[in-house]
Motif scaffolding. Structure first.
Motif, PDB file in Angstrom:
ATOM      1  N   TYR A   1      44.525  28.035  35.246  1.00 50.90           N
ATOM      2  CA  TYR A   1      43.997  28.670  34.036  1.00 50.90           C
ATOM      3  C   TYR A   1      45.151  29.031  33.115  1.00 50.90           C
TER       4      TYR A   1
ATOM      5  N   SER B   1      41.208  39.007  38.434  1.00 54.61           N
ATOM      6  CA  SER B   1      39.822  38.689  38.067  1.00 54.61           C
ATOM      7  C   SER B   1      39.529  37.199  38.265  1.00 54.61           C
ATOM      8  N   ILE B   2      40.490  36.341  37.973  1.00 49.16           N
ATOM      9  CA  ILE B   2      40.313  34.908  38.238  1.00 49.16           C
ATOM     10  C   ILE B   2      40.232  34.654  39.738  1.00 49.16           C
TER      11      ILE B   2
ATOM     12  N   HIS C   1      36.798  34.915  41.424  1.00 54.02           N
ATOM     13  CA  HIS C   1      35.788  33.905  41.113  1.00 54.02           C
ATOM     14  C   HIS C   1      36.276  32.472  41.295  1.00 54.02           C
ATOM     15  N   ASP C   2      37.571  32.277  41.421  1.00 56.40           N
ATOM     16  CA  ASP C   2      38.124  30.953  41.694  1.00 56.40           C
ATOM     17  C   ASP C   2      39.362  31.136  42.568  1.00 56.40           C
TER      18      ASP C   2
ATOM     19  N   PRO D   1      37.547  33.448  29.455  1.00 56.10           N
ATOM     20  CA  PRO D   1      37.578  32.665  30.702  1.00 56.10           C
ATOM     21  C   PRO D   1      36.440  31.658  30.819  1.00 56.10           C
TER      22      PRO D   1
ATOM     23  N   ARG E   1      35.559  28.139  33.334  1.00 48.73           N
ATOM     24  CA  ARG E   1      35.895  27.114  34.335  1.00 48.73           C
ATOM     25  C   ARG E   1      35.240  25.820  33.882  1.00 48.73           C
TER      26      ARG E   1
ATOM     27  N   HIS F   1      31.172  36.905  34.090  1.00 52.43           N
ATOM     28  CA  HIS F   1      31.509  37.639  35.316  1.00 52.43           C
ATOM     29  C   HIS F   1      32.996  37.973  35.408  1.00 52.43           C
ATOM     30  N   VAL F   2      33.844  37.021  35.026  1.00 52.11           N
ATOM     31  CA  VAL F   2      35.287  37.274  35.080  1.00 52.11           C
ATOM     32  C   VAL F   2      35.672  38.371  34.094  1.00 52.11           C
TER      33      VAL F   2
ATOM     34  N   ASP G   1      34.627  41.797  35.373  1.00 54.72           N
ATOM     35  CA  ASP G   1      35.510  42.323  36.412  1.00 54.72           C
ATOM     36  C   ASP G   1      36.855  42.771  35.841  1.00 54.72           C
TER      37      ASP G   1
END
Length: 441
Positions: A197, A366-367, A370-371, A402, A404, A432-433, A436
């Motif tokens: 990212y 935060s990334i 979720h990833d 953010p 994806r 969601h990211v 958070d």
């Protein structure tokens, strides 16, 4: 096309983020520049209604009729921490429907994507901001720190009727803030098949200039060597073909080092352009951050086939590395010579914010939720954002919207491009990211 600012009822099969982004796309807020725009009022009223429904008290600001921005404060759990500005813009660049495969202001859902002008620049982030805040407030919680949430007008013309005006006329709105988060960062790229990212930690400087050549007005059948259009065309060609040298800033040097590490190569032995190209479609942004760019964008002169005009002009979009503005302008004037005047239409600063520290750490956390296991790299933006205006108040700006993305999507081409679109699942990911991050930081 929807022109109403009323909040539309949800569609069951779509996440609320896509619903809001679609509603905003259907409000045509095209900004043509130089004071011509449809205006942001309906979009601002839509956002105002959404924020009010969350129990907030947004306020509208309008320096000129219909050029509307929205600002609200969200209390945080930790008043000892400085406030954070979370901002987007409501205007978009124009779109010619003849070039699109869908109505650019229809907000069409097709192939798992939301299509339309603003889908990535930046009504997607506007929607993520609203739904992330809704998730936080709706759960009875608060963000970690106080938020100053802003939806600006006029970003696509430099912010003179939006962020820049608010900074000059209402600096109290941003009191207590030290950092800001906005667009053109946070999206995923692929390096050697591995996802990463990009966190936007800097921006190139912006200089928009008008080139003016003058000559002798005459009948088109005469022999006239002092032809304004000829002089202008020669100058535009020289400038447009200029190859500016590579110069690495701290941000680009760090990014290229991260890319080299993924590739398992020595960054001193591989050219910066080669390393940038290893990012695939993201290289469309990254290669432009390694050097100054000077792109002619508009030509004008004359009014009839058999009349030689005495004036011709061109617009050029110049993006320099931070701190090189004056040197580049001097070189351009020397390149064009005395017969072409260089008039500055708009000029703004370049930025480089720290690539480490608590905010960057929070972005990485935060990334990671979720990833997992996916790195976050800093990068310098070739364009510009409203962070430039906020920097005048000492606020350090970052780009983190953010998303994806599937590896084959040419995301940079979506910005100001034809058939702009964003994956629906990327909007949910971003919601969601961002939620958070705001709860954590």
């Amino acid at each position: 096309m929807a022109e109403s600012s009323a909040v539309q009822p949800p569609t069951p099969e779509l996440d609320e983020t896509a619903e809001i982004a679609r509603d905003l796309i259907r409000i045509d807020t095209s900004n043509y520049g130089e004071g011509r725009a449809n205006g942001e009022r309906e979009a601002a009223e839509y956002v105002e209604a959404r924020l009010t429904a969350l129990g907030l008290t947004p306020k509208l600001y309008e320096p000129e009729s219909r050029r509307t921005s929205v600002v609200a404060r969200v209390p945080g759990r930790n008043p000892a921490k400085p406030a954070l500005v979370l901002h987007g813009h409501l205007d978009v660049v124009p779109a010619d429907p003849r070039n699109w495969s869908v109505d650019p202001f229809g907000g069409e859902i097709r192939d798992g994507m939301l299509w339309g002008r603003g889908a990535v620049d930046m009504k997607d982030m506007d929607a993520m901001m609203l739904t992330a805040l809704g998730d936080i407030i709706g759960s009875g919680s608060q963000p970690e720190r106080e938020l100053i949430v802003a939806f600006f007008a006029d970003e696509e013309a430099g912010g003179g009727l939006g962020a820049s005006w608010l900074v000059d006329e209402h600096p109290e709105l941003f009191a207590g803030a030290t950092e800001a988060i906005s667009e053109v960062g946070g999206y995923s790229i692929a390096v050697d098949g591995q996802r990463a990212y990009l966190l936007q930690t800097g921006e190139k400087s912006l200089i928009w200039v008008r080139l003016v050549a003058r000559g002798v007005a005459a009948h088109g059948s005469r022999l006239v060597r002092d032809n304004a259009i000829t002089k202008l065309a020669e100058g535009v060609a020289r400038l447009g073909r200029t190859e500016w040298p590579i110069r690495l800033t701290d941000t680009t040097r760090e990014l290229l080092g991260e890319i080299a590490a993924v590739l398992g190569v020595d960054p001193e032995q591989v050219s910066p352009d080669e390393l940038a190209l290893a990012t695939g479609s993201a290289s469309g942004f990254i290669t432009a951050t390694l050097r100054t760019t000077s792109n002619p964008t508009l030509l004008g002169g004359g009014y009839k086939h058999n009349v030689i005009p005495d004036r011709a002009e061109a617009l050029v979009d110049i993006r320099t590395l931070p701190g090189e503005e004056d040197a580049v302008l001097a070189e351009i004037r020397e390149l064009l010579g005395p017969e072409i005047d260089v008039e500055i239409v708009h000029r703004d600063v370049g930025l480089e914010s720290p690539t480490s520290g608590p905010l960057v750490d929070a972005v990485r956390r935060s990334i990671a939720v979720h990833d997992p296991g996916t790195p976050v790299f800093p990068y310098l933006l070739s364009g510009g954002t409203d962070n430039k205006s906020l920097s005048r108040l000492g606020i350090a700006g970052y780009g983190f919207a953010p998303l994806r993305l599937p590896e084959g999507l040419d995301f940079p081409a979506m910005f100001h491009g034809v058939d702009e679109r964003v994956p629906l699942d990327a909007l949910v990911f971003g919601r969601h990211v961002l939620r958070d991050l705001l709860l954590d930081y």
